[in-house]
Design a protein around this motif. Structure first.
Motif, mmCIF file in Angstrom:
data_model
loop_
_atom_site.group_PDB
_atom_site.id
_atom_site.type_symbol
_atom_site.label_atom_id
_atom_site.label_comp_id
_atom_site.label_asym_id
_atom_site.label_seq_id
_atom_site.Cartn_x
_atom_site.Cartn_y
_atom_site.Cartn_z
ATOM 1 N N ALA A 183 0.821 -1.210 0.000
ATOM 2 C CA ALA A 183 0.000 0.000 0.000
ATOM 3 C C ALA A 183 0.854 1.258 0.000
ATOM 4 O O ALA A 183 0.599 2.202 -0.754
ATOM 5 N N TRP A 211 2.701 1.677 -3.397
ATOM 6 C CA TRP A 211 1.749 2.039 -4.447
ATOM 7 C C TRP A 211 1.407 3.523 -4.351
ATOM 8 O O TRP A 211 1.322 4.226 -5.359
ATOM 9 N N GLY A 212 1.171 3.992 -3.116
ATOM 10 C CA GLY A 212 0.871 5.401 -2.919
ATOM 11 C C GLY A 212 2.018 6.282 -3.380
ATOM 12 O O GLY A 212 1.812 7.301 -4.047
ATOM 13 N N THR A 262 2.162 6.344 -7.186
ATOM 14 C CA THR A 262 1.110 7.193 -7.753
ATOM 15 C C THR A 262 1.525 8.659 -7.750
ATOM 16 O O THR A 262 1.355 9.378 -8.745
ATOM 17 N N GLY A 310 -5.976 8.022 -5.528
ATOM 18 C CA GLY A 310 -5.751 7.047 -4.462
ATOM 19 C C GLY A 310 -7.038 6.538 -3.854
ATOM 20 O O GLY A 310 -7.194 5.346 -3.592
ATOM 21 N N SER A 319 -9.329 2.781 -4.621
ATOM 22 C CA SER A 319 -9.545 1.916 -3.459
ATOM 23 C C SER A 319 -10.946 1.312 -3.418
ATOM 24 O O SER A 319 -11.240 0.454 -2.584
ATOM 25 N N THR A 366 6.076 -4.621 -5.111
ATOM 26 C CA THR A 366 4.657 -4.682 -4.768
ATOM 27 C C THR A 366 3.929 -5.827 -5.470
ATOM 28 O O THR A 366 3.076 -6.480 -4.868
ATOM 29 N N GLU A 389 -3.347 2.642 0.795
ATOM 30 C CA GLU A 389 -2.884 3.396 -0.372
ATOM 31 C C GLU A 389 -3.462 4.809 -0.464
ATOM 32 O O GLU A 389 -2.715 5.774 -0.649
ATOM 33 N N THR A 437 -1.914 7.055 2.167
ATOM 34 C CA THR A 437 -0.524 7.369 1.810
ATOM 35 C C THR A 437 -0.473 8.370 0.669
ATOM 36 O O THR A 437 0.279 9.351 0.708
ATOM 37 N N THR A 438 -1.296 8.142 -0.359
ATOM 38 C CA THR A 438 -1.322 9.028 -1.522
ATOM 39 C C THR A 438 -1.751 10.438 -1.126
ATOM 40 O O THR A 438 -1.161 11.428 -1.572
#
Length: 292
Positions: free
Chosen positions: A24, A27-28, A31, A104, A108, A230, A253, A256-257
């Protein structure tokens, strides 16, 4: 003896959750980095580069296993890789038209789509928690459409379609990938995405190696941490964790994003956008804890 086996199972599940949380975060980060450089690198140049790097990372970790790929591995890896390619292509295309923070959260939504689709497949009625989660997510979507003071746009639609593809990917990975070695399956998926992306480069974009050289540091970072690592961790974790619990990825994610987009990209976050984010987060938590 039973307690010992249960402890081993719990340890494997805890490790799987940790792998999903790490996934997660990266990935964030990926992005946000892609959004920052999206104007510098054509869409399919970006995809081809990051997945070639990712495939090489997995190959270097276990070259002997990669050389043992058989027809069954190839079939499953190609199917999952193609579906994953569509998912990533939609998210990169969507980033051209919408913000990283909205991306983000919209991506989800697959954590809600997964139990809904499973309910349809199993011909069972959705639970009250499913209904509550759907309501909260729709309310959150309405509010988050203005998270940066902008309305719902075609980029948002592309990201929602990405969430649909991601849902199909999660369900198929859980069904088809359990008997295939983690390294072989991860490599095949990423190599498939590289091949498809490279074909798109030749068809729709002029091959420009200079663009790749100019952004090599970003592509390496996204390729190694946000792609190779990932993809491997998700493939490995889903052999232990249920499809519903994979929602942990999509719970971590967007948060974080959102944070990294504010810090790195200086994206403006309005109050109603934060409230909408909160509703979606609550919906995701319910989806995970109640296993709807």
């Amino acid at each position: 003896m039973e307690r010992l086996e249960q402890n081993k199972t719990d340890q494997k599940l805890a490790l799987a959750y940790m792998e999903l949380i790490i996934t997660a975060f990266f990935w964030g980060l990926a992005t946000v980095l892609m959004k920052k450089h999206i104007d510098e690198i054509p869409t399919f140049h970006l995809l081809a580069s990051r997945f070639l790097v990712g495939a090489l990372v997995v190959f270097l970790l276990a070259p002997k296993k990669i050389f043992t790929i058989d027809k069954k591995d190839l079939k499953v890896g190609t199917i999952l890789g193609t579906l994953n390619f569509v998912t990533y292509a939609l998210i990169v295309l969507g980033l051209n038209y919408t913000s990283a923070s909205k991306t983000g959260f919209l991506a989800s939504l697959s954590v809600l789509f997964v139990p809904i689709v499973q309910s349809i497949i199993n011909k069972s009625k959705p639970s009250k928690w499913t209904i509550i989660s759907i309501f909260l997510s729709l309310l959150g979507l309405y509010l988050i459409s203005g998270i940066n003071g902008t309305s719902l746009n075609k980029g948002d639609i592309l990201i929602i379609l990405c969430a649909c593809c991601s849902t199909a990917y999660i369900l198929l990975l859980s069904k088809l990938g359990k008997e295939i070695d983690d390294y072989r399956l991860s490599f095949l998926q990423m190599f498939t995405i590289f091949i498809l992306s490279f074909i798109m480069v030749l068809c729709f974009e002029d091959l420009n190696l200079q663009v790749i050289r100019n952004s090599s540091s970003v592509l390496l970072l996204v390729g190694i941490l946000g792609t190779g690592l990932t993809t491997f961790l998700q493939t490995k974790a889903q052999k232990v964790a249920s499809p519903e619990s994979v929602g942990i990825i999509f719970l971590g994610e967007p948060l974080t994003t959102l944070f990294l987009a504010y810090v790195i990209l200086n994206e403006t976050i309005l109050l109603k956008g934060l409230i909408g984010s909160g509703f979606i987060t609550i919906a995701l938590i319910i989806a995970i804890l109640k296993k709807i």
